[in-house]
Design an enzyme around this catalytic site. Structure first.
Site, PDB file in Angstrom:
ATOM      1  CG  ASP A  34      34.334  42.135  29.347  1.00 38.47           C
ATOM      2  OD1 ASP A  34      33.780  41.672  28.331  1.00 38.47           O
ATOM      3  OD2 ASP A  34      35.274  42.948  29.301  1.00 38.47           O
ATOM      4  N   GLY A  35      31.660  40.639  32.879  1.00 37.50           N
ATOM      5  CA  GLY A  35      31.399  39.912  34.120  1.00 37.50           C
ATOM      6  C   GLY A  35      30.589  38.652  33.884  1.00 37.50           C
ATOM      7  CG  ASN A  69      39.843  39.171  33.223  1.00 37.30           C
ATOM      8  OD1 ASN A  69      40.135  38.829  32.082  1.00 37.30           O
ATOM      9  ND2 ASN A  69      38.906  40.056  33.473  1.00 37.30           N
ATOM     10  CG  ASP A  91      46.497  48.488  49.536  1.00 36.67           C
ATOM     11  OD1 ASP A  91      47.225  48.723  50.515  1.00 36.67           O
ATOM     12  OD2 ASP A  91      45.666  49.307  49.095  1.00 36.67           O
ATOM     13  CB  THR A 105      42.420  45.050  28.714  1.00 41.35           C
ATOM     14  OG1 THR A 105      41.664  43.838  28.653  1.00 41.35           O
ATOM     15  CG2 THR A 105      43.428  45.065  27.576  1.00 41.35           C
ATOM     16  CE1 TYR A 127      42.830  46.599  41.056  1.00 38.85           C
ATOM     17  CE2 TYR A 127      42.153  44.469  41.913  1.00 38.85           C
ATOM     18  CZ  TYR A 127      42.561  45.769  42.128  1.00 38.85           C
ATOM     19  OH  TYR A 127      42.696  46.241  43.410  1.00 38.85           O
ATOM     20  CB  SER A 128      46.717  43.781  35.273  1.00 32.21           C
ATOM     21  OG  SER A 128      48.104  43.988  35.106  1.00 32.21           O
ATOM     22  CG  LEU A 129      44.877  49.262  31.675  1.00 36.76           C
ATOM     23  CD1 LEU A 129      46.231  49.332  30.973  1.00 36.76           C
ATOM     24  CD2 LEU A 129      43.749  49.302  30.654  1.00 36.76           C
ATOM     25  CB  SER A 130      43.070  49.662  37.377  1.00 36.07           C
ATOM     26  OG  SER A 130      41.952  49.603  36.518  1.00 36.07           O
TER      27      SER A 130
END
Length: 281
Positions: free
Chosen positions: A72-73, A140, A170, A181, A183-186
């Site tokens: 994905d990156g 994203n 933060d 799916t 960073y937001s999911l984390s």
């Protein structure tokens, strides 16, 4: 079904994943065998003849389809560096690969599908962040946080000019459905189907007992501001702006879109189950 009689393929490979460009070299051999033109981004020039390599910008301008070898990156890097929309086919060389479509053992199938036009093009919305009259794009998410992440800051978040919340955290993250799916999911954000026309506003590690994500219509304008602290803006993992005394960021849905080639009839929820249940190394 799409028929492309003048197919020119640009190839971008992530050499950390495609070691020695082994998979992309094999793909190019298959392209030559069926007479399809291609150019390879010059980060892999040591593995290809000079006549078929060029700087990424030139490759993206020349081709009408991009094939990406990586995860994905790699897909995010390509989308962030396109000056014009191009459909991208992702060949997964990584671990999860939400955005990629096939594995390297399906390269022959992919070429046949591209030749016959037996594929679809999926459209994904993107974000535009404006900071001090400069514009930055992300597929994203856009993040606003401190340059020193060891201390919380205070962020005012306004939606269409109305103050929605003052967050002590933060940082603040604004995500597309595609990014839901990531960073937001984390950060305990909701998973949105890619077809949902919405954005997620999420605090990163909030110092609060009541903070929760906010989902808004994707036509709304989101303003994030701080009046002190050394801040930075991150678009899809890349730091794009910094300020040593607070920052004002305007985030909106971009007119620019990301285009992904889909070869398989796999629905979003099946892919979600497969990818989020991944526990490999």
């Amino acid at each position: 079904m799409i028929y492309n009689l003048n197919m020119k393929i640009g190839i971008k490979t992530n050499l950390n994943r495609d070691v020695g460009a082994a998979a992309s070299r094999m793909f190019c051999q298959k392209l030559r065998a069926v007479g399809i033109e291609y150019l390879v981004c010059d980060n892999a020039s040591e593995y290809f003849d000079a006549s078929v390599t060029a700087p990424s910008k030139k490759v993206y301008e020349w081709c009408n389809i991009i094939v990406a070898f990586g995860g994905d990156g790699t897909m995010l890097d390509i989308v962030g560096n396109l000056s014009e929309e191009r459909p991208i086919l992702g060949i997964n060389m990584g671990k999860i690969g939400f955005l990629t479509e096939i594995d390297e053992n399906q390269m022959g199938f992919a070429i046949s599908a591209l030749q016959s036009g037996d594929y679809s093009v999926e459209t994904r919305s993107m974000l535009k962040a404006t900071v001090a009259n400069e514009e930055y794009y992300a597929l994203n998410e856009i993040i606003v946080n401190r340059q020193d992440p060891c201390h919380i800051s205070v962020f005012d978040v306004a939606i269409d000019g109305n103050l929605a919340d003052t967050l002590r955290s933060d940082g603040v993250l604004v995500s597309t459905p595609t990014g839901s799916t990531a960073y937001s999911l984390s950060c305990n954000g909701p998973v949105l189907s890619p077809t949902v026309k919405a954005l997620i506003i999420n605090a990163i590690c909030p110092h609060s007992l009541h903070s929760c994500p906010i989902v808004v219509d994707d036509n709304m304008r989101i303003d994030i501001s701080t009046n002190k602290d050394a801040m930075r803006v991150i678009a899809d993992g890349a730091i794009v702006a910094k300020s040593n005394d607070g920052i004002d960021v305007v985030i909106e849905k971009s007119q620019r879109q990301a285009l992904f080639i889909r070869l398989k009839n796999q629905n979003f929820y099946a892919k979600l189950r497969e990818k989020l249940n991944y526990w490999g190394e």
